[in-house]
Motif scaffolding. Structure first.
Motif, mmCIF file in Angstrom:
data_model
loop_
_atom_site.group_PDB
_atom_site.id
_atom_site.type_symbol
_atom_site.label_atom_id
_atom_site.label_comp_id
_atom_site.label_asym_id
_atom_site.label_seq_id
_atom_site.Cartn_x
_atom_site.Cartn_y
_atom_site.Cartn_z
ATOM 1 N N ARG A 39 44.150 -35.004 -25.360
ATOM 2 C CA ARG A 39 43.058 -35.418 -24.632
ATOM 3 C C ARG A 39 42.949 -34.760 -23.086
ATOM 4 N N ALA A 40 44.064 -35.154 -22.206
ATOM 5 C CA ALA A 40 44.257 -34.862 -20.960
ATOM 6 C C ALA A 40 44.281 -33.245 -20.889
ATOM 7 N N PHE A 41 44.489 -32.526 -21.654
ATOM 8 C CA PHE A 41 44.716 -31.104 -21.563
ATOM 9 C C PHE A 41 43.055 -30.485 -21.886
ATOM 10 N N THR A 42 42.590 -31.074 -22.805
ATOM 11 C CA THR A 42 41.148 -30.875 -23.055
ATOM 12 C C THR A 42 40.244 -31.003 -21.925
ATOM 13 N N ALA A 43 40.577 -32.067 -21.295
ATOM 14 C CA ALA A 43 39.842 -32.218 -19.842
ATOM 15 C C ALA A 43 39.819 -31.340 -19.085
ATOM 16 N N LYS A 44 40.883 -30.611 -18.637
ATOM 17 C CA LYS A 44 41.061 -29.393 -17.936
ATOM 18 C C LYS A 44 40.127 -28.349 -18.132
ATOM 19 N N VAL A 45 40.192 -27.987 -19.771
ATOM 20 C CA VAL A 45 39.467 -26.948 -20.293
ATOM 21 C C VAL A 45 38.038 -27.191 -20.078
ATOM 22 N N LEU A 46 37.389 -28.535 -20.492
ATOM 23 C CA LEU A 46 36.271 -28.827 -20.220
ATOM 24 C C LEU A 46 35.642 -28.532 -18.841
ATOM 25 N N GLN A 47 36.354 -28.967 -17.845
ATOM 26 C CA GLN A 47 36.081 -28.807 -16.447
ATOM 27 C C GLN A 47 36.015 -27.286 -16.196
#
Ligand code: FES
Ligand code: FES
Lengths: 144, 144
Positions: A39-47
């Motif tokens: 979840r948290a890592f995907t957040a970075k990627v989406l940003q």
DNA sequence: GACATTTCGGACAATCAGGTCCGTATTTTT
DNA sequence: AAAAATACGGACCTGATTGTCCGAAATGTC
């Protein structure tokens, strides 16, 4: 081939394109869930994708990430890859020389250039909308 | 595409194959010099190749690494890559699913499989002897 | 046998990629 | 205005990759 981050980016982007066809906006939690990504890592990627102008993000309740079909048709896979990994993978030298330079090539150049160019063509010729079509009716999957 | 270690491995292997045609054995120092690779790190990589049976190593004065032409013709690039990076790069799923499985494919599968297979064919169809030929007469280079 | 040359292999250091945590900002709902 | 939901962004942790260093082992030369 592609970095972990880039793979998450592609999965997420295709999913967002899919739901974009229903005018739905997807929350981070739902994206991470349905793509089987942390979840948290995907957040970075989406940003990163949002900053690159590849998809829209909205804060607040009912916020999330979205990508309308019209735009999904214009976003090529190469743009996603470039936003996350850069273009080294489909432009760089196979043997690691600083830049691929046909005027002073590595021994692998002729052989490598061919497949690298096919990769480039594939990435530049494939858009997110098209990929999202394959996701319908269980024809393809984003996680196992 | 390939890891740093793998790129060093390919450069070194091609060079060793080249000098192998003159029945020469190459020392680590010379290899590192002529491929523009860090000496100590290259040592590790070459040891991996030696352990994998891809090239011969001999200790002591006048020792070093060597690869006779007969063998260089049989060693495909895919073997070098596999020894260092594994075969994920030319067998794995482009979107990072655990294994590429055409029965339960990712949305990218059809597009990706094509270029990945061309990469595999290229790696399996190219041997070190052939690559070393390109190195003669300044037609190709191992460093810049 | 002494010595020089070379690879081998283990310990270590530095950097980078992958990943988590948590407080902040923004927006909607009430 | 308060509360809830959501993305944003910085600090941090962890493991892998890249890279160095050095002593040990092997081998050729004298
Ligand atoms: S110079 Fe190495 S791939 Fe072109
Ligand atoms: S399943 Fe993804 S490439 Fe085959």
């Amino acid at each position: 081939m592609f970095s972990r981050a880039c793979q998450y980016a592609i999965r997420a982007a295709v999913l967002i394109a899919l739901e974009g066809r229903n005018k739905r906006r997807m929350s981070l939690v739902e994206i991470a869930e349905r793509t089987g990504s942390p979840r948290a890592f995907t957040a970075k990627v989406l940003q990163q994708l949002a900053r690159a102008g590849i998809l829209e993000s909205t804060k607040g309740p009912n916020g999330g990430f979205d990508l309308p079909p019209a735009k999904a048709k214009k976003v090529k896979l190469s743009m996603v890859v470039k936003a996350i990994d850069g273009d080294q993978v489909y432009r760089g030298c196979g043997m690691g020389l600083p830049y691929c330079n046909p005027k002073k090539p590595c021994p692998l150049h002729d052989h490598f250039q061919e497949v690298r160019d096919e990769l480039r063509d594939m990435l530049e010729g494939t858009d997110l909308h098209t990929l999202s079509l394959g996701l319908e009716k269980g024809k393809a999957f984003l996680k196992r």
